[in-house]
Enzyme design. Structure first.
Site: not given
Ligand code: ASP
Length: 349
Positions: A213, A244
């Site tokens: 990420t 998320d």
């Protein structure tokens, strides 16, 4: 009288000094490239240099926007786009694979000035998911679009579309094979159009576990903050899993009333704790310092439920913070009048 005058002068001086300190840098930017099992012994000097280069390139791209008086939103998007192009990071090209051998990308952006936000989940053909998230925010009445619809929307918004094989890297394919065999699942067919020879930069990649990420938070000279996050999610994800990163308040959040946060880690825990919003709420409602708020959530609340990962944060006023509970997190920060600082391991400042 004289004593009083001296006392007042002294007070004025210390107020001036305090004022100078409290003003902080006019602009600031923090970048992450994922948290995970990243130990000094596991990275060769060449690998380490490649990751530091990647972090520097993103931070400098964002800083150039801010230095020129550009918005936090533009800076965050520009810096994330650099990392989406870099095959070392789990976002855009170089993203991890789903269990059925696809790259499904998630991304979100939020503008702290207006509290507007945009996100996409499970896009497969949009070259820059972060720009798709921004288009959702600016050109649609919605906050979050997913899968084919999100790609179709991005295409209509004029964003570059690519063959899904653009995102393929050999290194992530191998990670998928290893993870599937660990789980006793079959390996899918290699995607059509996948390149057969790894490129030179990809061979410098380090396997940091299942995480990755990228994210950027920025403060601009107008005093506004923004946050942006982009990811391929977690290796061997199944059933259309969404983490998320594209969920506003979980992996991404920004408000001029408190702070901007971008997270990385096992998304399920970050969703349950609404990590990004929780950090900003601690700043806004409990008056915690940015660093104390980030540490409270990452080192205590996340650890208490078994969540691994980290965050970066910036606040109006120019405070910057990062916090992670893994052995490393690729990260960088830069601000007006402050040099570029890059870190990978826990023991770095
Ligand atoms: N947070 C991301 C997710 O759960 C993964 C990561 O940060 O590496 O999708």
């Amino acid at each position: 009288m004289r004593a009083l005058a001296i006392g007042l002068a002294g007070l004025a001086m210390s107020l001036a000094a305090y004022g100078a300190e409290a003003a902080g840098p006019k602009w600031a930017l923090v970048v992450h490239g994922g948290a995970g099992v990243i130990d000094r012994k596991d990275l060769s000097p060449e690998q380490e240099a490649a990751y530091r280069e990647g972090m520097a390139a993103a931070a400098e791209t964002g800083a150039a926007v801010l230095k020129a008086g550009g918005s936090a939103l533009d800076a965050a998007e520009a810096a994330v786009r650099v990392l989406e192009e870099d095959p070392l990071f789990n976002a855009g090209r170089g993203a991890v694979f789903t269990a059925d051998g696809r790259n499904e990308l998630d991304s979100a952006i939020m503008d702290g000035a207006t509290m507007k936000a945009g996100a996409v989940a499970r896009v497969t053909t949009t070259r820059h998911p972060i720009s798709a998230a921004r288009a959702v925010m600016e050109k649609s009445p919605h906050v979050m679009l997913s899968a084919e619809g999100a790609d179709a929307f991005a295409k209509e918004a004029g964003l570059e579309q690519v063959d899904p094989s653009w995102f393929f890297t050999e290194r992530r394919w191998r990670s998928l094979e290893r993870e599937l065999s660990r789980q006793g699942l079959p390996t899918p067919a290699r995607p059509a159009g996948a390149p057969t020879a790894p490129d030179a930069r990809v061979s410098l990649a380090h396997d940091e576990g299942k995480l990755g990420t990228v994210g950027v938070v920025a403060l601009d000279a107008q005093g506004h903050v923004a946050a942006a996050t982009s990811t391929g999610g977690v290796t061997a994800k199944r059933w259309g899993r969404i983490g998320d990163s594209p969920i506003i308040g979980a992996g991404t959040y920004a408000s001029d009333a408190s702070c901007a946060v971008s997270a990385t880690g096992t998304g399920e825990y970050f969703i349950r704790l609404t990590v990004a919003r929780d950090i900003c709420a601690l700043v806004e409602l409990k008056g915690l310092s940015l660093q104390a708020a980030a540490d409270e959530v990452v080192q205590k609340k996340l650890v208490a439920i078994g969540g691994d990962g980290g965050v970066i944060a910036v606040a109006p006023g120019g405070r910057m913070a990062w916090s992670f509970n893994t052995s490393g997190m690729y990260r960088a920060r830069i601000a007006e009048g402050q040099p570029l600082t890059i870190g990978i391991y826990k023991d770095e400042p």
